[in-house]
Design a protein around this motif. Structure first.
Motif, PDB file in Angstrom:
ATOM      1  N   ILE A 105       0.827  -1.211   0.000  1.00 17.41           N
ATOM      2  CA  ILE A 105       0.000   0.000   0.000  1.00 17.41           C
ATOM      3  C   ILE A 105       0.863   1.263   0.000  1.00 17.41           C
ATOM      4  N   LYS A 106       1.840   1.314   0.885  1.00 19.00           N
ATOM      5  CA  LYS A 106       2.733   2.481   0.938  1.00 19.00           C
ATOM      6  C   LYS A 106       3.884   2.348  -0.053  1.00 19.00           C
ATOM      7  N   GLY A 107       4.355   1.123  -0.243  1.00 12.76           N
ATOM      8  CA  GLY A 107       5.488   0.903  -1.137  1.00 12.76           C
ATOM      9  C   GLY A 107       5.188   1.283  -2.574  1.00 12.76           C
ATOM     10  N   ALA A 108       3.908   1.213  -2.977  1.00  9.05           N
ATOM     11  CA  ALA A 108       3.526   1.525  -4.359  1.00  9.05           C
ATOM     12  C   ALA A 108       3.734   2.997  -4.694  1.00  9.05           C
ATOM     13  N   LEU A 109       3.813   3.840  -3.682  1.00  9.79           N
ATOM     14  CA  LEU A 109       3.948   5.271  -3.945  1.00  9.79           C
ATOM     15  C   LEU A 109       5.248   5.614  -4.661  1.00  9.79           C
ATOM     16  N   LEU A 110       6.350   4.941  -4.308  1.00 10.48           N
ATOM     17  CA  LEU A 110       7.651   5.283  -4.903  1.00 10.48           C
ATOM     18  C   LEU A 110       7.700   4.966  -6.397  1.00 10.48           C
ATOM     19  N   PRO A 111       7.479   3.712  -6.831  1.00 13.57           N
ATOM     20  CA  PRO A 111       7.487   3.465  -8.285  1.00 13.57           C
ATOM     21  C   PRO A 111       6.351   4.189  -8.991  1.00 13.57           C
ATOM     22  N   PRO A 336      -1.735   8.975 -17.117  1.00 10.85           N
ATOM     23  CA  PRO A 336      -1.128   8.247 -16.004  1.00 10.85           C
ATOM     24  C   PRO A 336      -0.787   9.160 -14.820  1.00 10.85           C
ATOM     25  N   ALA A 337      -0.326  10.385 -15.100  1.00 14.41           N
ATOM     26  CA  ALA A 337       0.006  11.319 -14.028  1.00 14.41           C
ATOM     27  C   ALA A 337      -1.235  11.673 -13.223  1.00 14.41           C
ATOM     28  N   GLY A 338      -2.359  11.877 -13.908  1.00 20.88           N
ATOM     29  CA  GLY A 338      -3.599  12.207 -13.217  1.00 20.88           C
ATOM     30  C   GLY A 338      -4.025  11.124 -12.247  1.00 20.88           C
ATOM     31  N   TYR A 339      -3.984   9.868 -12.697  1.00 20.59           N
ATOM     32  CA  TYR A 339      -4.368   8.753 -11.824  1.00 20.59           C
ATOM     33  C   TYR A 339      -3.397   8.583 -10.660  1.00 20.59           C
ATOM     34  N   GLN A 340      -2.098   8.723 -10.943  1.00 17.61           N
ATOM     35  CA  GLN A 340      -1.117   8.477  -9.896  1.00 17.61           C
ATOM     36  C   GLN A 340      -1.159   9.543  -8.815  1.00 17.61           C
ATOM     37  N   ILE A 341      -1.306  10.797  -9.202  1.00 13.62           N
ATOM     38  CA  ILE A 341      -1.388  11.868  -8.206  1.00 13.62           C
ATOM     39  C   ILE A 341      -2.652  11.699  -7.365  1.00 13.62           C
ATOM     40  N   ALA A 342      -3.763  11.282  -7.994  1.00 11.08           N
ATOM     41  CA  ALA A 342      -5.001  11.035  -7.249  1.00 11.08           C
ATOM     42  C   ALA A 342      -4.799   9.915  -6.225  1.00 11.08           C
ATOM     43  N   ALA A 343      -3.973   8.915  -6.584  1.00 11.55           N
ATOM     44  CA  ALA A 343      -3.746   7.769  -5.691  1.00 11.55           C
ATOM     45  C   ALA A 343      -2.887   8.138  -4.477  1.00 11.55           C
ATOM     46  N   ILE A 344      -2.146   9.243  -4.569  1.00  7.80           N
ATOM     47  CA  ILE A 344      -1.317   9.665  -3.434  1.00  7.80           C
ATOM     48  C   ILE A 344      -2.188  10.033  -2.248  1.00  7.80           C
ATOM     49  N   ALA A 345      -3.308  10.705  -2.536  1.00  3.37           N
ATOM     50  CA  ALA A 345      -4.255  11.080  -1.476  1.00  3.37           C
ATOM     51  C   ALA A 345      -5.668  10.782  -1.982  1.00  3.37           C
ATOM     52  N   PRO A 346      -6.062   9.508  -2.045  1.00  2.69           N
ATOM     53  CA  PRO A 346      -7.333   9.119  -2.667  1.00  2.69           C
ATOM     54  C   PRO A 346      -8.577   9.680  -1.999  1.00  2.69           C
ATOM     55  N   THR A 347      -8.466  10.095  -0.742  1.00  2.17           N
ATOM     56  CA  THR A 347      -9.627  10.663  -0.059  1.00  2.17           C
ATOM     57  C   THR A 347      -9.798  12.146  -0.344  1.00  2.17           C
ATOM     58  N   LYS A 348      -8.773  12.782  -0.932  1.00  2.00           N
ATOM     59  CA  LYS A 348      -8.818  14.227  -1.149  1.00  2.00           C
ATOM     60  C   LYS A 348      -8.679  14.641  -2.610  1.00  2.00           C
ATOM     61  N   LEU A 349      -7.997  13.825  -3.408  1.00  2.00           N
ATOM     62  CA  LEU A 349      -7.721  14.205  -4.787  1.00  2.00           C
ATOM     63  C   LEU A 349      -8.474  13.331  -5.773  1.00  2.00           C
ATOM     64  N   THR A 350      -8.937  13.948  -6.867  1.00  2.00           N
ATOM     65  CA  THR A 350      -9.580  13.217  -7.949  1.00  2.00           C
ATOM     66  C   THR A 350      -8.628  13.150  -9.143  1.00  2.00           C
ATOM     67  N   LYS A 415      -8.683   0.387   4.317  1.00  2.00           N
ATOM     68  CA  LYS A 415      -8.883   1.651   5.017  1.00  2.00           C
ATOM     69  C   LYS A 415      -7.533   2.336   5.204  1.00  2.00           C
ATOM     70  N   PRO A 416      -7.507   3.656   5.232  1.00  2.00           N
ATOM     71  CA  PRO A 416      -6.244   4.377   5.447  1.00  2.00           C
ATOM     72  C   PRO A 416      -5.549   3.915   6.725  1.00  2.00           C
ATOM     73  N   GLY A 417      -4.284   3.559   6.610  1.00  2.00           N
ATOM     74  CA  GLY A 417      -3.496   3.131   7.771  1.00  2.00           C
ATOM     75  C   GLY A 417      -3.651   1.674   8.133  1.00  2.00           C
ATOM     76  N   ASP A 418      -4.558   0.966   7.450  1.00  2.00           N
ATOM     77  CA  ASP A 418      -4.786  -0.446   7.756  1.00  2.00           C
ATOM     78  C   ASP A 418      -4.105  -1.294   6.673  1.00  2.00           C
ATOM     79  N   TYR A 419      -2.826  -1.613   6.886  1.00  2.83           N
ATOM     80  CA  TYR A 419      -2.041  -2.321   5.881  1.00  2.83           C
ATOM     81  C   TYR A 419      -2.264  -3.820   6.017  1.00  2.83           C
ATOM     82  N   LYS A 420      -3.081  -4.361   5.115  1.00  2.00           N
ATOM     83  CA  LYS A 420      -3.510  -5.751   5.247  1.00  2.00           C
ATOM     84  C   LYS A 420      -2.480  -6.768   4.769  1.00  2.00           C
TER      85      LYS A 420
END
Length: 489
Positions: A105-111, A336-350, A415-420
């Motif tokens: 969940i968090k590791g995906a942010l770097l690549p 791709p940039a639009g989707y990736q930036i939205a994924a950085i903060a999915p609760t706030k960004l579209t 859920k945010p913070g719940d790394y399954k």
């Protein structure tokens, strides 16, 4: 099935995910083979790719060898696009979410940021500037006095006509980005026949000028073959495939819209193969034919059309080249940039927020200034591309070898913070494998002994990463991969 999909979407929406990142419903998955067939044509026929063909002649390869290498490349590109897009097709989710399965969940942010942030935004700005230069030619053909507007005015080295052309062309690219895949598909449907007319017509023009035999025998001035011809062909294939390193990583951004796997597989394969057959023949004929005719090695299609006497022909050709640049920029960069930036903060960004942020950053980096030192730019982007090859290898190995084509979406849309799965949200194995593959594939840029590997860096990166990840994770039970770390509920 429909009620289950709606319940699933509502569950993930309640966890804070916006609609742009949610799994597509069956009704939303409408793309058929024809949509993918038209999608990639504009991404193949663009100015940088034609300049690249000129670079291939420097290797000293024959015209037929270059054509064959380019066509073979299409099959590798299609295979990776289809296979890495399979998860997006099956689950209807974008790349930013699929990446979580491999890296955490968090590791995906770097690549993800490396692909959708740094590489995509930088390339978006550079493509906008390169396209604006073609736009200036177009305006100059109609309104010559426009090129002298503003006199000595300049802002950060960009004169007034250049600034106006850049802003207008940038804005058009941004609007296509806002429209996303649906608008892009309509745009490419119009563009597709124009590409056949312009580039097919240019190839016929070149053959009529000098004949087919001189084109097949063309060798640039002062060039001699340097190295084994078989290896050099592989170098050409690697160069063509590496251009698709970024789009191949994020293939799911487009395959999430597919009606089924068969539609996207047929559409992407035929689209890329047909596009590259035309590109291989047209590119070699245009570059070689024009160089012979004008008596100077001419590798930029814009330089060629500027020499034409016919105002209509040059106007139409530049217009289509502008459209191909927009298509390339949308598929490879801004979407791709639009989707990736939205994924950085999915609760706030579209997705649209992501497009706007990426677009503004692409202005702030002043791409016209970056173009002043092209060697540094392409070294930087080449390194990023070399890093994305291993990411593809890890993604393919994880999906096909470790997960055997099955992903639990509840694990991805946590859920945010719940790394399954994975300790603290990071897949350490994926990162270790990626780093090893990057060092092996790009080490030749700094270590002479590894130089041959760096010339085929994309293939080395993908193969090493796939093999190592399959070896380290292939025997790991799926249950342990998806298991919550200790102490989590």
């Amino acid at each position: 099935m429909e009620n289950q999909e709606l319940k699933q979407r509502e569950l993930y929406r309640s966890r804070g995910y916006n609609d742009d990142l949610l799994p597509k419903t069956e009704q939303q998955r409408t793309w058929r083979a024809i949509n993918y067939f038209t999608l990639w044509m504009g991404s193949v026929h663009n100015v940088p790719n034609y300049v690249m063909v000129g670079g291939f002649f420097i290797l000293g390869l024959s015209t037929l060898s270059i054509m064959l290498a380019i066509i073979v490349s299409a099959f590798f590109i299609a295979f990776v696009m289809v296979m890495n897009g399979a998860a997006g097709t099956r689950y209807g989710v974008p790349f930013a979410m699929i990446l979580r399965a491999s890296y955490g969940i968090k590791g995906a942010l770097l690549p993800g940021i490396l692909r959708g942030g740094i590489a995509a935004i930088m390339w978006f700005g550079l493509q906008c500037y390169a396209g604006s230069l073609a736009f200036l030619i177009l305006i100059g053909k109609i309104w010559p006095n426009f090129l002298s507007l503003g006199g000595d005015f300049s802002i950060l080295g960009l004169n007034l006509p250049g600034l106006i052309a850049f802003i207008i062309f940038w804005a058009v690219n941004v609007m296509i980005g806002f429209g996303g895949g649906s608008v892009l598909n309509k745009f490419t449907a119009i563009l597709n026949p124009c590409i056949y007319i312009v580039f097919g017509g240019m190839a016929i023009w070149a053959v009529n000028l000098v004949g087919i035999t001189p084109i097949l025998e063309y060798i640039p001035t002062g060039v001699t073959q340097n190295g084994n011809s078989g290896f050099l062909v592989l170098v050409v294939i690697n160069a063509v495939v590496a251009v698709w390193a970024a789009p191949a990583v994020s293939a799911s951004d487009f395959t999430q819209n597919a009606k089924d796997f068969r539609q996207q597989a047929i559409g992407q394969t035929l689209g890329l193969v047909v596009a590259y057959i035309l590109f291989a023949v047209a590119g070699v004929c245009i570059i070689a034919g024009a160089s012979i005719h004008y008596g100077v090695d001419t590798w930029n299609v814009l330089d060629i059309v500027q020499r034409w006497d016919s105002l209509f022909a040059s106007f139409f050709a530049v217009l289509v080249i502008l459209m191909t640049t927009i298509s390339t920029n949308a598929t490879g960069n801004i979407i791709p940039a639009g989707y990736q930036i939205a994924a950085i903060a999915p609760t706030k960004l579209t997705y649209k927020n992501g497009v706007m942020i990426a677009s503004i950053i692409s202005l702030l980096i002043c791409p016209w200034k970056l173009m002043e030192n092209q060697d540094s730019i392409y070294l930087f982007l080449d390194i990023i591309g070399g890093m994305l090859g291993p990411v593809i290898g890890v993604m393919l190995a994880h999906y096909y070898i470790v997960m055997r084509g099955n992903i639990d979406l509840n694990v991805l849309y946590t859920k945010p913070g719940d790394y399954k799965f994975y300790e603290h949200g990071f897949n350490t194995t994926a990162f270790v494998v990626t780093v090893i593959a990057v060092i092996i594939s790009l080490g030749g840029k700094f270590i002479p002994l590894l130089e041959p590997l760096s010339r085929v860096s994309w293939f080395v990166g993908v193969i090493v990463a796939f093999g190592l990840y399959a070896l380290f994770k292939g025997k790991t039970p799926r249950a342990s991969i998806e298991k919550k770390p200790a102490g989590q509920n």
